[in-house]
Design an enzyme around this catalytic site. Structure first.
Site, PDB file in Angstrom:
ATOM      1  N   GLY A  11      66.831  36.232  25.826  1.00 33.00           N
ATOM      2  CA  GLY A  11      65.803  35.467  25.095  1.00 33.00           C
ATOM      3  C   GLY A  11      64.471  36.180  25.046  1.00 33.00           C
ATOM      4  N   GLY A  15      57.648  34.463  23.865  1.00 35.02           N
ATOM      5  CA  GLY A  15      57.382  33.752  25.124  1.00 35.02           C
ATOM      6  C   GLY A  15      57.530  34.595  26.384  1.00 35.02           C
ATOM      7  N   SER A 145      62.444  25.268  35.746  1.00 33.24           N
ATOM      8  CA  SER A 145      61.223  24.605  35.277  1.00 33.24           C
ATOM      9  C   SER A 145      60.797  23.566  36.298  1.00 33.24           C
ATOM     10  CB  SER A 145      61.500  23.903  33.939  1.00 33.24           C
ATOM     11  OG  SER A 145      60.422  23.071  33.584  1.00 33.24           O
ATOM     12  N   TYR A 158      66.228  17.988  28.646  1.00 34.52           N
ATOM     13  CA  TYR A 158      65.688  19.276  29.111  1.00 34.52           C
ATOM     14  C   TYR A 158      65.616  19.289  30.641  1.00 34.52           C
ATOM     15  CZ  TYR A 158      62.432  23.186  29.643  1.00 34.52           C
ATOM     16  OH  TYR A 158      61.842  24.376  30.003  1.00 34.52           O
TER      17      TYR A 158
HETATM   18  N1  LIG Z   1      56.782  27.332  28.214  1.00 33.94           N
HETATM   19  C1  LIG Z   1      56.918  26.480  29.212  1.00 33.94           C
HETATM   20  O1  LIG Z   1      56.083  25.602  29.407  1.00 33.94           O
HETATM   21  C2  LIG Z   1      58.105  26.588  30.143  1.00 33.94           C
HETATM   22  C3  LIG Z   1      58.003  26.009  31.413  1.00 33.94           C
HETATM   23  C4  LIG Z   1      59.075  26.119  32.275  1.00 33.94           C
HETATM   24  C5  LIG Z   1      60.199  26.809  31.901  1.00 33.94           C
HETATM   25  N2  LIG Z   1      60.280  27.369  30.658  1.00 33.94           N
HETATM   26  C6  LIG Z   1      61.503  28.104  30.309  1.00 33.94           C
HETATM   27  O2  LIG Z   1      61.172  29.443  30.036  1.00 33.94           O
HETATM   28  C7  LIG Z   1      62.189  30.035  29.236  1.00 33.94           C
HETATM   29  C8  LIG Z   1      61.548  30.778  28.072  1.00 33.94           C
HETATM   30  O3  LIG Z   1      60.933  29.821  27.228  1.00 33.94           O
HETATM   31  P1  LIG Z   1      59.511  30.065  26.546  1.00 33.94           P
HETATM   32  O4  LIG Z   1      58.596  29.020  27.095  1.00 33.94           O
HETATM   33  O5  LIG Z   1      59.126  31.468  26.630  1.00 33.94           O
HETATM   34  O6  LIG Z   1      59.833  29.607  25.040  1.00 33.94           O
HETATM   35  P2  LIG Z   1      60.124  30.435  23.716  1.00 33.94           P
HETATM   36  O7  LIG Z   1      58.927  31.233  23.352  1.00 33.94           O
HETATM   37  O8  LIG Z   1      60.637  29.423  22.735  1.00 33.94           O
HETATM   38  O9  LIG Z   1      61.292  31.451  24.117  1.00 33.94           O
HETATM   39  C9  LIG Z   1      62.623  31.033  24.238  1.00 33.94           C
HETATM   40  C10 LIG Z   1      63.506  32.248  24.047  1.00 33.94           C
HETATM   41  O10 LIG Z   1      64.881  31.849  24.216  1.00 33.94           O
HETATM   42  C11 LIG Z   1      65.622  32.370  23.134  1.00 33.94           C
HETATM   43  N3  LIG Z   1      66.852  31.650  22.848  1.00 33.94           N
HETATM   44  C12 LIG Z   1      67.020  30.370  22.446  1.00 33.94           C
HETATM   45  N4  LIG Z   1      68.314  30.113  22.251  1.00 33.94           N
HETATM   46  C13 LIG Z   1      68.992  31.269  22.534  1.00 33.94           C
HETATM   47  C14 LIG Z   1      70.347  31.647  22.525  1.00 33.94           C
HETATM   48  N5  LIG Z   1      71.323  30.782  22.161  1.00 33.94           N
HETATM   49  N6  LIG Z   1      70.675  32.918  22.878  1.00 33.94           N
HETATM   50  C15 LIG Z   1      69.720  33.798  23.232  1.00 33.94           C
HETATM   51  N7  LIG Z   1      68.411  33.508  23.235  1.00 33.94           N
HETATM   52  C16 LIG Z   1      68.056  32.253  22.895  1.00 33.94           C
HETATM   53  C17 LIG Z   1      64.665  32.305  21.967  1.00 33.94           C
HETATM   54  O11 LIG Z   1      65.144  33.127  20.927  1.00 33.94           O
HETATM   55  P3  LIG Z   1      65.114  32.677  19.355  1.00 33.94           P
HETATM   56  O12 LIG Z   1      63.806  33.185  18.854  1.00 33.94           O
HETATM   57  O13 LIG Z   1      66.287  33.409  18.773  1.00 33.94           O
HETATM   58  O14 LIG Z   1      65.244  31.196  19.317  1.00 33.94           O
HETATM   59  C18 LIG Z   1      63.405  32.827  22.641  1.00 33.94           C
HETATM   60  O15 LIG Z   1      63.443  34.228  22.717  1.00 33.94           O
HETATM   61  C19 LIG Z   1      63.102  28.887  28.807  1.00 33.94           C
HETATM   62  O16 LIG Z   1      64.255  28.867  29.625  1.00 33.94           O
HETATM   63  C20 LIG Z   1      62.254  27.660  29.079  1.00 33.94           C
HETATM   64  O17 LIG Z   1      63.031  26.506  29.308  1.00 33.94           O
HETATM   65  C21 LIG Z   1      59.256  27.274  29.769  1.00 33.94           C
END
Ligand SMILES: NC(=O)c1ccc[n+]([C@@H]2O[C@H](COP(=O)([O-])OP(=O)(O)OC[C@H]3O[C@@H](n4cnc5c(N)ncnc54)[C@H](OP(=O)(O)O)[C@@H]3O)[C@@H](O)[C@H]2O)c1
Length: 294
Positions: A11, A15, A145, A158
């Site tokens: 991913g 992000g 998370s 989630y």
């Molecule tokens: N931001 C927060 O507040 C927060 C807090 C705690 C935990 N997290 C966790 O951190 C991680 C990264 O999230 P982020 O906050 O950086 O959000 P993000 O910017 O939306 O990044 C999510 C990434 O996951 C990829 N992804 C989604 N579905 C996928 C799949 N089927 N196969 C491969 N890649 C896939 C997306 O790619 P596409 O562009 O192709 O969709 C994107 O690169 C996630 O696990 C999220 O739950 C986030």
């Protein structure tokens, strides 16, 4: 700088994943950046990462991995393992947020949430574990998370997917320790990435509509109050630091959160570790538990 490590991250289009890939590569590590659909939706991100590697002379390559697709994971990991002599860490970062009232979701939609956030890590880890076991070391780093501990309304799926990921991480932690393979979890608070705009809403507009005003107010409040946290680099730096720790020294759980939340959840971590020990002792299975650092 620590000794160069070879790291797979899932991913990495945006992000935390994108920033962690760039951070680790700039720290001198060999990064394999996983993205889904490299010729379609992620064509630009793929080109940007490739250009960055060329412009800055970084050891960063892109591979296609859709974590919800068995064949894609098998293909991507097979390619990776036939082109690299070692693999030191895997960061299971890919994730989405299926946001909204639970009753508006069908079971099929709910399964999609678990498919990406929970089973995605299972697929990737199952693909790499035989190699890591043979190698005798390696780290599986799951991006959980704070929602794994705290379940607000409109975030039930989630939160459940991240709580489940935490459980998988802990089971791997114990099961794989005899083979030198570590399994750990990082638990970030809310940070401003693309996760909000990438959120999946339920298809059932009628049931969703019943919650319309409350949901809108909730999102407004979350957006307003969650604006406080610092930069996403806090999370990517913490992930890079985890990769660089010597094998055997990584804590089971790493929290990245503002001080008040950090202290509150840290206290829960300690209680949970103590409760695990007591229950396991009473069940006579404490000998199977790896002593967890926290
Ligand atoms: N931001 C927060 O507040 C927060 C807090 C705690 C935990 N997290 C966790 O951190 C991680 C990264 O999230 P982020 O906050 O950086 O959000 P993000 O910017 O939306 O990044 C999510 C990434 O996951 C990829 N992804 C989604 N579905 C996928 C799949 N089927 N196969 C491969 N890649 C896939 C997306 O790619 P596409 O562009 O192709 O969709 C994107 O690169 C996630 O696990 C999220 O739950 C986030």
């Amino acid at each position: 700088m620590s000794e160069p490590r070879t790291v797979l991250i899932t991913g990495t289009s945006t992000g935390f994943g994108r920033l962690t890939a760039e951070t680790l590569a700039r720290r001198g590590h060999h990064v394999i950046a996983g993205l889904r659909d490299v010729k379609g939706r992620n064509r630009t991100a793929t080109a940007e990462l490739t250009a960055l590697a060329g412009n800055e002379g970084l050891s960063l390559e892109v591979i296609e991995i859709d974590v919800t697709d068995d064949a894609s994971v098998t293909r991507g990991v097979h390619h990776l393992l036939t082109t690299t002599a070692r693999l030191d860490a895997v960061i299971n970062n890919a994730g989405r947020n299926f946001a909204g009232p639970l009753e508006a979701y069908t079971a099929a939609e709910a399964m999609q949430q678990f498919d990406v956030n929970t089973l995605g890590a299972l697929r990737v880890n199952n693909a790499v574990i035989p190699f890591l076991r043979e190698q005798g070391h390696g780290a599986l780093i799951q991006v959980g998370s704070l929602s794994g501990w705290v379940t607000p309304p409109f975030n039930g799926l989630y939160a459940a997917s991240k709580a489940a990921l935490a459980s998988l991480t802990e089971a791997w932690h114990h099961e794989l320790a005899p083979y030198g393979v570590e399994s750990v979890l990082i638990e970030p608070a809310a940070y401003p990435t693309n996760i909000g705009q990438n959120a999946a809403m339920p298809a059932d507009q009628e049931r969703l509509g019943l919650y319309g005003a409350t949901l809108a107010a909730f999102i407004g409040d979350i957006t307003k109050n969650a604006a406080a946290p610092g930069s996403t680099a806090e999370v990517s730096d913490a992930l890079a630091d985890l990769v660089e720790l010597p094998h055997g020294r990584r804590p089971l759980r790493t929290l990245v959160a503002p001080a008040r939340q950090f202290e509150a959840v840290r206290a829960v971590h300690e209680k949970a570790a103590e409760a695990t020990r007591i229950v396991a002792e009473d069940m006579g299975i404490d000998g199977y538990l790896r002593r967890a650092r926290s």
